[in-house]
Scaffold this motif. Structure first.
Motif, short mmCIF file in Angstrom:
data_model
loop_
_atom_site.label_atom_id
_atom_site.label_comp_id
_atom_site.label_asym_id
_atom_site.label_seq_id
_atom_site.Cartn_x
_atom_site.Cartn_y
_atom_site.Cartn_z
N THR A 10 0.84 -1.20 0.00
CA THR A 10 0.00 0.00 0.00
C THR A 10 0.87 1.25 0.00
O THR A 10 1.73 1.42 0.88
CB THR A 10 -0.93 0.02 1.23
OG1 THR A 10 -1.73 -1.16 1.23
CG2 THR A 10 -1.82 1.25 1.19
N VAL A 11 0.67 2.09 -1.01
CA VAL A 11 1.42 3.35 -1.11
C VAL A 11 0.41 4.48 -1.32
O VAL A 11 -0.36 4.46 -2.31
CB VAL A 11 2.43 3.31 -2.29
CG1 VAL A 11 3.17 4.63 -2.37
CG2 VAL A 11 3.40 2.16 -2.12
N ASP A 12 0.38 5.43 -0.39
CA ASP A 12 -0.56 6.57 -0.47
C ASP A 12 -2.00 6.09 -0.63
O ASP A 12 -2.78 6.64 -1.43
CB ASP A 12 -0.18 7.50 -1.64
CG ASP A 12 1.17 8.16 -1.43
OD1 ASP A 12 1.55 8.33 -0.26
OD2 ASP A 12 1.85 8.45 -2.44
N GLY A 13 -2.34 5.03 0.08
CA GLY A 13 -3.71 4.54 0.07
C GLY A 13 -4.05 3.62 -1.09
O GLY A 13 -5.17 3.10 -1.16
N VAL A 14 -3.11 3.39 -2.00
CA VAL A 14 -3.34 2.51 -3.16
C VAL A 14 -2.66 1.17 -2.91
O VAL A 14 -1.46 1.14 -2.61
CB VAL A 14 -2.81 3.14 -4.46
CG1 VAL A 14 -3.03 2.19 -5.64
CG2 VAL A 14 -3.50 4.48 -4.71
N TYR A 26 4.79 -6.48 -4.86
CA TYR A 26 5.75 -5.69 -4.10
C TYR A 26 6.60 -4.83 -5.03
O TYR A 26 6.98 -3.71 -4.69
CB TYR A 26 6.63 -6.61 -3.26
CG TYR A 26 5.88 -7.34 -2.18
CD1 TYR A 26 5.38 -6.66 -1.06
CD2 TYR A 26 5.65 -8.70 -2.27
CE1 TYR A 26 4.67 -7.33 -0.06
CE2 TYR A 26 4.95 -9.38 -1.28
CZ TYR A 26 4.46 -8.68 -0.19
OH TYR A 26 3.77 -9.35 0.78
N ALA A 27 6.91 -5.39 -6.23
CA ALA A 27 7.72 -4.63 -7.19
C ALA A 27 6.99 -3.37 -7.64
O ALA A 27 7.59 -2.29 -7.74
CB ALA A 27 8.06 -5.51 -8.39
N ALA A 28 5.68 -3.51 -7.91
CA ALA A 28 4.89 -2.34 -8.32
C ALA A 28 4.85 -1.29 -7.21
O ALA A 28 4.92 -0.08 -7.47
CB ALA A 28 3.48 -2.78 -8.70
N ALA A 40 6.26 2.60 -7.23
CA ALA A 40 5.46 3.74 -6.79
C ALA A 40 6.19 4.57 -5.72
O ALA A 40 6.06 5.80 -5.67
CB ALA A 40 4.12 3.26 -6.25
N LEU A 41 6.98 3.91 -4.91
CA LEU A 41 7.75 4.60 -3.88
C LEU A 41 9.03 5.22 -4.42
O LEU A 41 9.73 5.94 -3.71
CB LEU A 41 8.11 3.61 -2.76
CG LEU A 41 7.00 3.26 -1.76
CD1 LEU A 41 7.43 2.09 -0.89
CD2 LEU A 41 6.68 4.49 -0.90
N GLY A 42 9.36 4.89 -5.68
CA GLY A 42 10.59 5.41 -6.26
C GLY A 42 11.82 4.61 -5.90
O GLY A 42 12.95 5.06 -6.11
N LEU A 43 11.61 3.41 -5.32
CA LEU A 43 12.75 2.56 -4.94
C LEU A 43 13.29 1.77 -6.13
O LEU A 43 14.43 1.33 -6.12
CB LEU A 43 12.33 1.60 -3.83
CG LEU A 43 11.81 2.25 -2.55
CD1 LEU A 43 11.36 1.19 -1.57
CD2 LEU A 43 12.89 3.13 -1.92
#
Length: 315
Positions: free
Chosen positions: A3-7, A12-14, A18-21
Protein backbone atom coordinates in the motif's frame (compact mmCIF):
# COMPACT_ATOMS: atom_id res chain seq x y z
CA UNK A 1 3.55 -3.29 2.47
CA UNK A 2 1.95 -3.14 -0.98
CA UNK A 3 0.00 0.00 0.00
CA UNK A 4 1.42 3.35 -1.11
CA UNK A 5 -0.56 6.57 -0.47
CA UNK A 6 -3.71 4.54 0.07
CA UNK A 7 -3.34 2.51 -3.16
CA UNK A 8 -2.85 -1.26 -2.85
CA UNK A 9 -0.55 -2.43 -5.65
CA UNK A 10 -0.76 -6.00 -6.99
CA UNK A 11 2.93 -6.82 -6.40
CA UNK A 12 5.75 -5.69 -4.10
CA UNK A 13 7.72 -4.63 -7.19
CA UNK A 14 4.89 -2.34 -8.32
CA UNK A 15 4.74 -0.82 -4.83
CA UNK A 16 8.51 -0.28 -4.89
CA UNK A 17 8.19 1.53 -8.24
CA UNK A 18 5.46 3.74 -6.79
CA UNK A 19 7.75 4.60 -3.88
CA UNK A 20 10.59 5.41 -6.26
CA UNK A 21 12.75 2.56 -4.94
CA UNK A 22 12.84 0.85 -8.34
CA UNK A 23 12.94 2.20 -11.86
CA UNK A 24 9.90 1.41 -13.97
CA UNK A 25 10.10 -0.61 -17.18
CA UNK A 26 9.71 2.27 -19.64
CA UNK A 27 13.22 1.83 -21.04
CA UNK A 28 12.66 -1.92 -21.43
CA UNK A 29 9.29 -1.32 -23.10
CA UNK A 30 10.94 1.10 -25.51
CA UNK A 31 13.60 -1.49 -26.26
CA UNK A 32 10.95 -4.12 -27.04
CA UNK A 33 8.98 -1.68 -29.21
CA UNK A 34 12.06 -0.72 -31.21
CA UNK A 35 13.01 -4.38 -31.68
CA UNK A 36 9.50 -5.30 -32.82
CA UNK A 37 9.82 -2.82 -35.69
CA UNK A 38 12.88 -4.50 -37.22
CA UNK A 39 13.23 -8.03 -35.76
CA UNK A 40 11.35 -11.28 -36.28
CA UNK A 41 8.99 -12.56 -33.54
CA UNK A 42 11.52 -15.30 -32.70
CA UNK A 43 14.25 -12.68 -32.20
CA UNK A 44 11.85 -10.60 -30.10
CA UNK A 45 11.20 -13.63 -27.87
CA UNK A 46 14.96 -14.07 -27.43
CA UNK A 47 15.17 -10.39 -26.43
CA UNK A 48 12.35 -10.76 -23.90
CA UNK A 49 14.05 -13.76 -22.30
CA UNK A 50 17.35 -11.85 -22.14
CA UNK A 51 15.58 -8.93 -20.42
CA UNK A 52 13.88 -11.28 -17.93
CA UNK A 53 17.16 -12.99 -17.09
CA UNK A 54 19.47 -10.00 -16.83
CA UNK A 55 17.57 -6.70 -16.59
CA UNK A 56 15.51 -7.00 -13.37
CA UNK A 57 12.17 -6.03 -14.91
CA UNK A 58 9.80 -4.58 -12.29
CA UNK A 59 6.68 -6.08 -13.91
CA UNK A 60 7.55 -8.93 -16.32
CA UNK A 61 3.88 -9.74 -17.00
CA UNK A 62 3.10 -6.17 -18.07
CA UNK A 63 6.21 -6.22 -20.25
CA UNK A 64 5.00 -9.40 -21.94
CA UNK A 65 1.43 -8.19 -22.36
CA UNK A 66 2.56 -4.92 -23.93
CA UNK A 67 4.43 -6.83 -26.65
CA UNK A 68 2.30 -9.98 -26.87
CA UNK A 69 0.85 -9.22 -30.30
CA UNK A 70 4.35 -8.86 -31.79
CA UNK A 71 5.73 -11.82 -29.83
CA UNK A 72 3.13 -14.24 -31.19
CA UNK A 73 2.77 -12.80 -34.68
CA UNK A 74 4.45 -15.74 -36.46
CA UNK A 75 2.33 -18.28 -34.58
CA UNK A 76 -0.86 -16.37 -35.36
CA UNK A 77 0.10 -16.21 -39.03
CA UNK A 78 0.38 -20.02 -39.21
CA UNK A 79 -2.40 -20.99 -36.75
CA UNK A 80 -5.01 -18.27 -37.37
CA UNK A 81 -6.22 -18.62 -33.79
CA UNK A 82 -5.39 -16.13 -31.03
CA UNK A 83 -5.62 -18.60 -28.14
CA UNK A 84 -3.45 -21.22 -29.84
CA UNK A 85 -0.97 -18.57 -30.94
CA UNK A 86 -0.74 -17.27 -27.36
CA UNK A 87 -0.19 -20.80 -26.02
CA UNK A 88 2.49 -21.52 -28.61
CA UNK A 89 4.22 -18.20 -27.84
CA UNK A 90 4.28 -18.82 -24.09
CA UNK A 91 5.53 -22.35 -24.69
CA UNK A 92 8.38 -21.01 -26.87
CA UNK A 93 9.33 -18.46 -24.21
CA UNK A 94 9.15 -21.13 -21.51
CA UNK A 95 11.39 -23.39 -23.57
CA UNK A 96 14.01 -20.62 -23.84
CA UNK A 97 13.82 -19.96 -20.10
CA UNK A 98 14.23 -23.66 -19.28
CA UNK A 99 17.55 -23.51 -21.10
CA UNK A 100 18.71 -21.20 -18.30
CA UNK A 101 17.13 -23.17 -15.47
CA UNK A 102 14.14 -20.80 -15.15
CA UNK A 103 10.39 -21.13 -15.71
CA UNK A 104 7.54 -18.85 -16.74
CA UNK A 105 6.24 -18.93 -13.16
CA UNK A 106 9.54 -17.47 -11.91
CA UNK A 107 8.59 -14.23 -13.67
CA UNK A 108 4.84 -14.28 -13.04
CA UNK A 109 4.01 -15.30 -16.61
CA UNK A 110 1.10 -17.70 -17.21
CA UNK A 111 1.71 -21.27 -18.31
CA UNK A 112 0.42 -22.15 -21.79
CA UNK A 113 -2.79 -24.16 -22.26
CA UNK A 114 -1.42 -27.67 -22.86
CA UNK A 115 -4.56 -28.81 -24.67
CA UNK A 116 -4.09 -26.09 -27.28
CA UNK A 117 -0.46 -27.10 -27.75
CA UNK A 118 -1.37 -30.75 -28.27
CA UNK A 119 -3.75 -29.77 -31.06
CA UNK A 120 -0.85 -28.09 -32.80
CA UNK A 121 1.36 -31.17 -33.07
CA UNK A 122 1.21 -31.01 -36.86
CA UNK A 123 2.52 -27.45 -36.81
CA UNK A 124 5.58 -28.59 -34.87
CA UNK A 125 6.25 -31.16 -37.56
CA UNK A 126 6.10 -28.52 -40.28
CA UNK A 127 8.41 -26.24 -38.30
CA UNK A 128 10.85 -29.13 -37.87
CA UNK A 129 10.77 -29.91 -41.60
CA UNK A 130 11.33 -26.23 -42.44
CA UNK A 131 14.35 -26.13 -40.13
CA UNK A 132 15.81 -29.30 -41.66
CA UNK A 133 15.40 -27.88 -45.18
CA UNK A 134 17.04 -24.62 -44.11
CA UNK A 135 20.06 -26.36 -42.61
CA UNK A 136 20.34 -28.77 -45.55
CA UNK A 137 20.83 -25.74 -47.78
CA UNK A 138 23.45 -24.43 -45.35
CA UNK A 139 25.20 -27.80 -45.45
CA UNK A 140 25.54 -27.59 -49.22
CA UNK A 141 27.23 -24.19 -48.85
CA UNK A 142 29.91 -25.17 -46.29
CA UNK A 143 33.44 -24.27 -47.28
CA UNK A 144 36.21 -26.88 -47.45
CA UNK A 145 37.38 -26.38 -43.83
CA UNK A 146 33.85 -26.49 -42.42
CA UNK A 147 33.06 -29.57 -44.48
CA UNK A 148 36.21 -31.32 -43.26
CA UNK A 149 35.19 -30.78 -39.63
CA UNK A 150 31.59 -31.83 -40.37
CA UNK A 151 32.73 -35.09 -41.99
CA UNK A 152 35.19 -35.92 -39.20
CA UNK A 153 32.65 -35.31 -36.42
CA UNK A 154 29.85 -37.23 -38.16
CA UNK A 155 32.24 -40.15 -38.72
CA UNK A 156 33.15 -40.14 -35.02
CA UNK A 157 29.47 -40.18 -34.03
CA UNK A 158 28.95 -43.32 -36.14
CA UNK A 159 32.17 -44.95 -34.91
CA UNK A 160 31.24 -47.64 -32.39
CA UNK A 161 34.80 -48.32 -31.29
CA UNK A 162 35.80 -47.53 -27.70
CA UNK A 163 38.15 -44.68 -28.56
CA UNK A 164 38.32 -41.03 -27.47
CA UNK A 165 36.19 -38.77 -29.68
CA UNK A 166 37.13 -35.20 -28.85
CA UNK A 167 37.49 -32.31 -31.28
CA UNK A 168 38.30 -28.62 -31.03
CA UNK A 169 37.38 -26.03 -33.67
CA UNK A 170 39.32 -22.79 -33.50
CA UNK A 171 38.43 -19.69 -35.47
CA UNK A 172 37.92 -15.93 -35.04
CA UNK A 173 34.40 -14.56 -34.78
CA UNK A 174 32.55 -14.51 -38.07
CA UNK A 175 34.31 -17.48 -39.66
CA UNK A 176 31.23 -19.72 -39.60
CA UNK A 177 31.53 -21.80 -36.44
CA UNK A 178 27.85 -21.30 -35.54
CA UNK A 179 26.80 -22.37 -39.04
CA UNK A 180 28.89 -25.51 -38.63
CA UNK A 181 27.19 -26.34 -35.31
CA UNK A 182 23.77 -25.87 -36.87
CA UNK A 183 24.54 -28.27 -39.72
CA UNK A 184 25.77 -30.93 -37.29
CA UNK A 185 22.87 -30.48 -34.88
CA UNK A 186 20.13 -30.61 -37.51
CA UNK A 187 21.74 -33.41 -39.52
CA UNK A 188 21.69 -35.63 -36.43
CA UNK A 189 18.22 -34.54 -35.32
CA UNK A 190 16.92 -35.30 -38.80
CA UNK A 191 18.21 -38.85 -38.22
CA UNK A 192 16.23 -39.04 -34.98
CA UNK A 193 19.32 -38.58 -32.78
CA UNK A 194 19.72 -36.05 -29.99
CA UNK A 195 22.42 -33.42 -29.56
CA UNK A 196 23.37 -31.40 -26.49
CA UNK A 197 24.43 -27.86 -27.43
CA UNK A 198 25.95 -25.93 -24.54
CA UNK A 199 27.91 -22.74 -23.94
CA UNK A 200 29.53 -21.08 -20.95
CA UNK A 201 27.21 -18.04 -21.10
CA UNK A 202 23.46 -17.86 -21.61
CA UNK A 203 23.83 -15.33 -24.44
CA UNK A 204 26.12 -17.67 -26.40
CA UNK A 205 23.78 -20.59 -25.70
CA UNK A 206 20.83 -18.79 -27.33
CA UNK A 207 22.73 -18.66 -30.63
CA UNK A 208 22.49 -22.44 -30.99
CA UNK A 209 19.32 -24.47 -31.58
CA UNK A 210 18.29 -25.88 -28.21
CA UNK A 211 21.31 -24.28 -26.55
CA UNK A 212 21.68 -24.37 -22.77
CA UNK A 213 24.35 -23.22 -20.36
CA UNK A 214 27.10 -25.63 -19.28
CA UNK A 215 26.04 -25.20 -15.64
CA UNK A 216 22.40 -26.06 -16.33
CA UNK A 217 23.10 -29.02 -18.63
CA UNK A 218 25.69 -30.74 -16.45
CA UNK A 219 24.55 -29.61 -13.00
CA UNK A 220 27.77 -27.78 -12.23
CA UNK A 221 28.13 -25.93 -8.92
CA UNK A 222 28.41 -22.15 -9.04
CA UNK A 223 31.37 -20.41 -7.51
CA UNK A 224 34.93 -21.66 -7.27
CA UNK A 225 35.55 -25.20 -8.46
CA UNK A 226 38.17 -27.61 -7.18
CA UNK A 227 39.32 -31.14 -8.05
CA UNK A 228 36.69 -32.62 -5.71
CA UNK A 229 33.71 -30.65 -7.10
CA UNK A 230 30.84 -32.82 -8.31
CA UNK A 231 27.72 -32.49 -10.44
CA UNK A 232 24.27 -32.30 -8.86
CA UNK A 233 22.76 -34.66 -11.47
CA UNK A 234 21.46 -37.98 -10.15
CA UNK A 235 22.30 -41.04 -12.25
CA UNK A 236 18.63 -42.04 -12.72
CA UNK A 237 17.32 -38.53 -13.42
CA UNK A 238 15.83 -37.23 -16.66
CA UNK A 239 18.87 -35.00 -17.22
CA UNK A 240 21.17 -38.00 -16.93
CA UNK A 241 18.99 -39.88 -19.42
CA UNK A 242 19.24 -37.00 -21.91
CA UNK A 243 23.01 -36.96 -21.57
CA UNK A 244 23.13 -40.74 -21.99
CA UNK A 245 21.06 -40.56 -25.19
CA UNK A 246 23.00 -37.69 -26.80
CA UNK A 247 24.95 -38.64 -29.92
CA UNK A 248 27.01 -35.43 -29.83
CA UNK A 249 27.86 -32.66 -27.38
CA UNK A 250 28.67 -29.25 -28.89
CA UNK A 251 30.44 -26.98 -26.36
CA UNK A 252 30.71 -23.39 -27.63
CA UNK A 253 32.82 -20.59 -26.12
CA UNK A 254 35.01 -23.29 -24.57
CA UNK A 255 37.95 -20.91 -23.86
CA UNK A 256 35.77 -19.16 -21.26
CA UNK A 257 35.32 -22.40 -19.31
CA UNK A 258 37.92 -23.03 -16.60
CA UNK A 259 39.73 -26.34 -16.94
CA UNK A 260 38.14 -27.65 -13.74
CA UNK A 261 34.75 -27.58 -15.49
CA UNK A 262 36.11 -30.19 -17.89
CA UNK A 263 37.20 -32.25 -14.88
CA UNK A 264 33.70 -32.26 -13.35
CA UNK A 265 31.93 -32.95 -16.67
CA UNK A 266 34.43 -35.68 -17.57
CA UNK A 267 33.79 -37.40 -14.22
CA UNK A 268 30.01 -37.07 -14.65
CA UNK A 269 29.99 -38.55 -18.17
CA UNK A 270 32.24 -41.42 -17.14
CA UNK A 271 29.75 -42.28 -14.38
CA UNK A 272 26.70 -41.94 -16.63
CA UNK A 273 28.19 -43.94 -19.51
CA UNK A 274 30.00 -46.46 -17.27
CA UNK A 275 33.17 -45.93 -19.28
CA UNK A 276 36.69 -44.79 -18.41
CA UNK A 277 37.18 -43.14 -21.80
CA UNK A 278 37.45 -39.33 -21.81
CA UNK A 279 33.92 -37.91 -21.40
CA UNK A 280 32.59 -41.44 -21.18
CA UNK A 281 33.35 -42.06 -24.86
CA UNK A 282 30.92 -39.33 -25.99
CA UNK A 283 31.70 -37.41 -29.16
CA UNK A 284 32.43 -33.87 -27.96
CA UNK A 285 33.06 -30.85 -30.19
CA UNK A 286 34.64 -27.92 -28.38
CA UNK A 287 34.81 -24.58 -30.16
CA UNK A 288 35.66 -20.97 -29.52
CA UNK A 289 38.19 -18.24 -30.03
CA UNK A 290 41.14 -17.90 -27.64
CA UNK A 291 41.68 -14.43 -29.11
CA UNK A 292 38.55 -13.11 -27.41
CA UNK A 293 38.41 -14.04 -23.73
CA UNK A 294 39.89 -16.50 -21.24
CA UNK A 295 38.40 -17.77 -17.96
CA UNK A 296 37.60 -15.11 -15.38
CA UNK A 297 39.75 -15.62 -12.29
CA UNK A 298 38.82 -13.32 -9.42
CA UNK A 299 41.83 -11.09 -8.70
CA UNK A 300 43.92 -13.51 -10.74
CA UNK A 301 47.29 -12.71 -12.23
CA UNK A 302 47.96 -13.26 -15.91
CA UNK A 303 49.72 -16.53 -15.06
CA UNK A 304 46.73 -17.70 -12.95
CA UNK A 305 44.29 -16.92 -15.76
CA UNK A 306 46.37 -18.79 -18.32
CA UNK A 307 46.79 -21.73 -15.93
CA UNK A 308 42.99 -21.92 -15.53
CA UNK A 309 42.51 -22.18 -19.29
CA UNK A 310 41.55 -25.49 -20.87
CA UNK A 311 44.79 -25.30 -22.82
CA UNK A 312 46.52 -26.33 -19.59
CA UNK A 313 44.06 -29.14 -18.82
CA UNK A 314 45.19 -32.77 -19.24
CA UNK A 315 42.26 -33.52 -21.57
Amino acid sequence: MRTVDGVVYPTYAAAAVALGLLEDDQALLACMTESAAVDTPAQLRYLLVTILLYCEAADPLALYMASEEDLRQDFFHSLRDEDRARAACLDAIGWLLRGHGKTLADYGLPNPDVALLEEDAGGDVYAFVDAVVRWTLQLDNLNDEQRAVYDRVMAAVDDNRDVPKMFYVDGPGGTGKTTLYGCLIWSLRNMGRSVLSVAFTGIAATLMDGGMTVHSTFGLPFGTLNEDSTSSIAMQSLRAHRIREAALIVWDEAPMSPGLQLTVVDRLLKDIMQSELPFGGKTVLFAGDFRQILPVVRRGTRAAIVAASIRHHHL
